[in-house]
Design a protein around this motif. Structure first.
Motif, mmCIF file in Angstrom:
data_model
loop_
_atom_site.group_PDB
_atom_site.id
_atom_site.type_symbol
_atom_site.label_atom_id
_atom_site.label_comp_id
_atom_site.label_asym_id
_atom_site.label_seq_id
_atom_site.Cartn_x
_atom_site.Cartn_y
_atom_site.Cartn_z
ATOM 1 N N GLN A 283 13.064 -10.998 -3.249
ATOM 2 C CA GLN A 283 11.636 -10.956 -2.996
ATOM 3 C C GLN A 283 11.073 -9.553 -3.245
ATOM 4 O O GLN A 283 11.672 -8.552 -2.876
ATOM 5 C CB GLN A 283 11.347 -11.368 -1.548
ATOM 6 N N LEU A 284 9.936 -9.506 -3.872
ATOM 7 C CA LEU A 284 9.191 -8.271 -4.063
ATOM 8 C C LEU A 284 8.181 -8.107 -2.923
ATOM 9 O O LEU A 284 7.870 -9.081 -2.230
ATOM 10 C CB LEU A 284 8.489 -8.296 -5.424
ATOM 11 N N PRO A 285 7.681 -6.900 -2.674
ATOM 12 C CA PRO A 285 7.925 -5.666 -3.416
ATOM 13 C C PRO A 285 9.244 -5.019 -3.019
ATOM 14 O O PRO A 285 9.836 -5.349 -1.996
ATOM 15 C CB PRO A 285 6.735 -4.795 -3.007
ATOM 16 N N TYR A 286 9.665 -4.044 -3.824
ATOM 17 C CA TYR A 286 10.861 -3.281 -3.480
ATOM 18 C C TYR A 286 10.565 -2.227 -2.412
ATOM 19 O O TYR A 286 11.348 -2.049 -1.476
ATOM 20 C CB TYR A 286 11.416 -2.575 -4.719
ATOM 21 N N VAL A 287 9.451 -1.509 -2.552
ATOM 22 C CA VAL A 287 9.116 -0.424 -1.624
ATOM 23 C C VAL A 287 8.620 -1.013 -0.307
ATOM 24 O O VAL A 287 7.771 -1.908 -0.282
ATOM 25 C CB VAL A 287 8.053 0.515 -2.232
ATOM 26 N N ASP A 288 9.139 -0.481 0.805
ATOM 27 C CA ASP A 288 8.774 -1.001 2.124
ATOM 28 C C ASP A 288 7.371 -0.605 2.564
ATOM 29 O O ASP A 288 6.631 -1.431 3.106
ATOM 30 C CB ASP A 288 9.763 -0.498 3.189
ATOM 31 N N ARG A 289 7.021 0.649 2.359
ATOM 32 C CA ARG A 289 5.763 1.132 2.938
ATOM 33 C C ARG A 289 5.052 2.102 1.986
ATOM 34 O O ARG A 289 5.690 2.877 1.270
ATOM 35 C CB ARG A 289 6.013 1.869 4.260
ATOM 36 N N TYR A 290 3.732 2.037 2.024
ATOM 37 C CA TYR A 290 2.871 3.055 1.415
ATOM 38 C C TYR A 290 2.165 3.799 2.537
ATOM 39 O O TYR A 290 1.655 3.176 3.478
ATOM 40 C CB TYR A 290 1.843 2.419 0.481
ATOM 41 N N LEU A 291 2.154 5.114 2.424
ATOM 42 C CA LEU A 291 1.474 5.961 3.401
ATOM 43 C C LEU A 291 0.317 6.657 2.704
ATOM 44 O O LEU A 291 0.527 7.469 1.791
ATOM 45 C CB LEU A 291 2.432 7.004 3.976
ATOM 46 N N LEU A 292 -0.910 6.346 3.109
ATOM 47 C CA LEU A 292 -2.095 6.968 2.549
ATOM 48 C C LEU A 292 -2.554 8.060 3.498
ATOM 49 O O LEU A 292 -3.027 7.781 4.604
ATOM 50 C CB LEU A 292 -3.206 5.936 2.345
ATOM 51 N N ASN A 293 -2.385 9.308 3.085
ATOM 52 C CA ASN A 293 -2.728 10.452 3.914
ATOM 53 C C ASN A 293 -4.096 10.998 3.509
ATOM 54 O O ASN A 293 -4.331 11.304 2.336
ATOM 55 C CB ASN A 293 -1.666 11.540 3.770
ATOM 56 N N VAL A 294 -4.985 11.106 4.496
ATOM 57 C CA VAL A 294 -6.359 11.511 4.228
ATOM 58 C C VAL A 294 -6.447 13.027 4.150
ATOM 59 O O VAL A 294 -5.965 13.751 5.027
ATOM 60 C CB VAL A 294 -7.311 10.990 5.318
ATOM 61 N N SER A 295 -7.057 13.511 3.091
ATOM 62 C CA SER A 295 -7.313 14.922 2.911
ATOM 63 C C SER A 295 -8.739 15.057 2.380
ATOM 64 O O SER A 295 -9.516 14.104 2.435
ATOM 65 C CB SER A 295 -6.290 15.527 1.942
ATOM 66 N N SER A 296 -9.093 16.211 1.851
ATOM 67 C CA SER A 296 -10.396 16.363 1.197
ATOM 68 C C SER A 296 -10.168 16.328 -0.306
ATOM 69 O O SER A 296 -9.117 16.735 -0.810
ATOM 70 C CB SER A 296 -11.068 17.672 1.601
ATOM 71 N N TYR A 297 -11.172 15.816 -1.010
ATOM 72 C CA TYR A 297 -11.031 15.686 -2.455
ATOM 73 C C TYR A 297 -10.695 17.032 -3.105
ATOM 74 O O TYR A 297 -9.912 17.090 -4.058
ATOM 75 C CB TYR A 297 -12.326 15.126 -3.059
ATOM 76 N N GLU A 298 -11.279 18.102 -2.572
ATOM 77 C CA GLU A 298 -11.120 19.410 -3.206
ATOM 78 C C GLU A 298 -9.681 19.913 -3.171
ATOM 79 O O GLU A 298 -9.233 20.612 -4.095
ATOM 80 C CB GLU A 298 -12.032 20.441 -2.533
ATOM 81 N N VAL A 299 -8.936 19.603 -2.104
ATOM 82 C CA VAL A 299 -7.592 20.166 -1.959
ATOM 83 C C VAL A 299 -6.498 19.203 -2.379
ATOM 84 O O VAL A 299 -5.321 19.584 -2.411
ATOM 85 C CB VAL A 299 -7.342 20.633 -0.504
ATOM 86 N N ILE A 300 -6.844 17.975 -2.718
ATOM 87 C CA ILE A 300 -5.817 17.002 -3.088
ATOM 88 C C ILE A 300 -4.982 17.481 -4.277
ATOM 89 O O ILE A 300 -3.741 17.405 -4.231
ATOM 90 C CB ILE A 300 -6.433 15.615 -3.346
ATOM 91 N N PRO A 301 -5.576 17.989 -5.365
ATOM 92 C CA PRO A 301 -4.719 18.441 -6.472
ATOM 93 C C PRO A 301 -3.693 19.494 -6.045
ATOM 94 O O PRO A 301 -2.535 19.456 -6.483
ATOM 95 C CB PRO A 301 -5.730 19.006 -7.474
ATOM 96 N N ALA A 302 -4.114 20.439 -5.188
ATOM 97 C CA ALA A 302 -3.172 21.473 -4.735
ATOM 98 C C ALA A 302 -2.066 20.865 -3.886
ATOM 99 O O ALA A 302 -0.892 21.267 -3.988
ATOM 100 C CB ALA A 302 -3.924 22.546 -3.946
#
Length: 638
Positions: A283-302
């Protein structure tokens, strides 16, 4: 009612799917769920799957069967960005494969007759993420008890060709038919979209929030608990599928939300009853969990460059490519360059329905729109921002689209300030004064305030260049950045004169995909929001288009919605694209832009290259993220 025969319901089978040999359902399934199974909270894997699951052949897609387990971290700029998960998961009744063909996904089969009769067959034994059966009752409830209720969100435009509401017949627990007296070519594309119409709701769960099924006292208690004004708002809030903020709402997506807002981290865990398996029967999916961590758009690339993400494709651009490649030396990550599928990487949108009467008049003059396009030096922009890797182009379809013509892309894109000046003279702008600036017919300086949602430094860099280009023809350019919600509200109120955004969401359409983007059909189209409101409200709000060419686009859109043949749809698309090329309703810059995709170095089955966009790729959705897997020994125990 008559029961459908197998011949009547036989539809297209999914690409990469094989039903000739039964997968090995004796396999153990995800270790992540072992404790729940041992506790008796859920059955073994074989009992959690539909009788006929969708089989994803990972090898046929260029990958390999994977290993269970692990977490994937992503960075998002706000709480509302949890909406990326159902786009990424891309579980649809009918979806696109990687060649943009329609294939059954949640459905086992579908059949289309005369372009107007759609028969859907669900997968027997399929269950929602909470284990309740998924049946045609869930589709009936969504149509009869929600869309047709009168006080809840109504029938979406994609289900009302020529303003006709469908006839819906429930044949049995797994078979349902939608039919119209006219063709509805928009129905299947809408179901395969990044945000499809809500024709399926978990009825067993949602009935507790519906006046027809719940006593008033209990409803009132729910209203108070959820801090809404009435049961209708309650039902809407608790049923949001495209913005998964309700952890209790059952889903058919590969990962289900486990976190209620507000939070700084949003957790999505595997759906124990997901309907897809790999070629081994796991059975899919293979990955158990996704973690979405909230930051600010400006610092996400860094933060991405610092190793804080295992998969990132949002809020990073080609401008970050060098620093991301440097991150490969310090962290176990890999960066690939895909190509964006938008009609233009960045486009300018002169608001032809803005509240400013002078600019409204000027922008409705095609000479002004053409002049502004000719004033942009796209070669300089391409070299400065993309090292010459893009193609200068109008905001139109890409060569990968069967609808592409080179003349669409070349229309008014060659840098020609002399011709731009002549057009501005003809349109009534005064000659440039001592300060180098023209004046509008009302005597004010010819200055344009261009607004952005403040989410991309690339827009700022591009506007610096465009500002220099415009000044060479006597037009001043100022910029203003705000937050997306504020920006959208200002656009709709007519307060934004010009804006910058990506081009056409779908730069690789076929004739069978809706040309909705080419006509004023919604309130979020930046070049004509008030006309879009008028279409969206069937004339009850906003204003009807006044330009003959835009009126023609609406006529063609309505003709496409009831078209009966591919030849008709191709002819409609061709005329609409030609009108756009000639009229320059939006000002494209360059397209086929490289898009960095960063992922953990041990994240497998993610393609080295691909098309990236919103529609029709649903970001990475058509590339089956449910079959991405982490090649780590320590993930197998969940």
């Amino acid at each position: 009612m008559k029961r459908l025969t197998r011949r009547e319901t036989l539809g297209l089978l999914s690409a990469g799917v094989t039903f000739g040999a039964a997968p090995a359902f004796g396999l153990s399934g995800p270790p992540f769920l072992t404790d729940a199974i041992m506790a008796g909270d859920m059955p073994e894997m074989s009992a959690r799957l539909p009788k006929v699951p969708r089989v994803i052949d990972t090898a046929a897609l260029g990958g390999v069967p994977g290993r269970y387990g692990g977490e994937v971290r992503m960075l998002v700029g706000s709480q509302k960005d949890v909406r990326v998960m159902p786009i990424l998961g891309y579980s649809r009744l009918v979806g696109y494969d990687r060649e943009f063909n329609f294939v059954p996904d949640i459905l086992q089969e579908f059949d289309v007759q005369e372009g107007r009769i759609f028969t859907f067959v669900l997968r027997e034994g399929h269950r929602w993420s909470d284990g309740t059966p998924f049946t045609t009752e869930d589709l009936r409830y969504s149509f009869e008890d929600v869309m047709m209720h009168g006080e809840l969100p109504g029938v979406p435009l994609e289900m009302k060709p020529d303003e006709e509401i469908p006839t819906v017949e429930v044949i049995d627990e797994v078979t349902i038919r939608y039919s119209w007296t006219v063709a509805n070519p928009e129905f299947l594309p809408s179901l395969a979209a990044p945000v499809p119409p809500r024709i399926v709701l978990p009825a067993a769960y949602m009935k507790q929030f519906h006046q027809a099924y719940q006593d008033q006292a209990t409803l009132d208690a729910h209203v108070v608990e959820q801090r809404v004004d009435h049961w209708r708002a309650l039902h809407t809030k608790m049923s949001r599928q495209n913005r998964p903020e309700n952890p209790d709402l059952p889903t058919l997506e590969p990962w289900r939300p486990r976190t209620a807002p507000p939070a700084q981290q949003y957790v999505f865990e595997r759906n124990p009853y997901f309907h897809r398996v790999d070629e081994r029967g796991q059975q899919l999916p293979y990955v158990d969990r996704y973690l979405l961590n909230v930051s600010s758009y400006e610092v996400i690339p860094a933060k991405v460059a610092a190793g804080d993400a295992d998969l990132q494709y949002r809020t990073i651009t080609f401008g970050h490519y060098t620093v991301l490649k440097e991150a490969e030396k310090r962290h176990p990550v890999k960066v690939s360059l895909w190509r964006q599928s938008a009609g233009s990487r960045l486009a300018l949108y002169p608001n032809m329905t803005c509240a400013d009467p002078v600019w409204r008049t000027m922008f409705q003059d095609v000479r002004v729109r053409r002049a502004l396009s000719l004033a942009i030096d796209r070669d300089e922009l391409n070299q400065a921002l993309f090292f010459g890797l893009c193609q200068k182009s109008a905001n139109t379809v890409l060569p990968e689209s069967p609808l592409y013509k080179p003349e669409y892309a070349r229309s008014y894109v060659d840098y020609d300030p002399d011709q731009a000046n002549r057009l501005l003279d003809e349109a009534g702008f005064t000659a440039a004064g001592a300060d180098g600036l023209r004046k509008l017919p009302d005597g004010n300086v010819a200055g344009i305030l261009i607004e952005t949602a403040g989410e991309s430094s690339l827009e700022t860099d591009a506007l610096e260049l465009v500002g220099d280009h415009f000044r060479r023809v006597g037009i001043e350019l100022w910029t203003r950045s705000s937050q997306r919600d504020i920006f959208r509200s200002r656009v709709l109120a007519g307060e934004v004169v010009m804006s910058i955004w990506a081009g056409l969401d779908n730069g690789v359409p076929s004739a069978d995909m809706s040309p909705r983007e080419l006509a004023p059909t919604t309130d979020d189209q930046l070049q004509w929001p008030i006309w879009g409101v008028n279409y969206l409200s069937s004339g009850a709000q906003g204003e009807a288009p006044t330009l003959p060419e835009v009126q023609r686009l609406v006529e063609l859109m309505n003709a496409w919605k009831v078209s009966e043949s591919k030849d008709q749809r191709e002819a409609i698309w061709a005329e609409m694209l030609q009108i756009h090329a000639d009229q320059v309703f939006s000002i494209g810059t360059v397209n086929q832009a490289p898009q960095p995709i960063l992922h953990a170095a041990d994240l497998r089955n993610i393609p080295e290259s691909g098309l990236f966009g919103y529609h029709p790729t649903s970001n990475l959705g058509i590339y089956n993220p449910d079959q991405f897997w982490l090649d780590r020994e320590d993930t197998s125990n969940g």
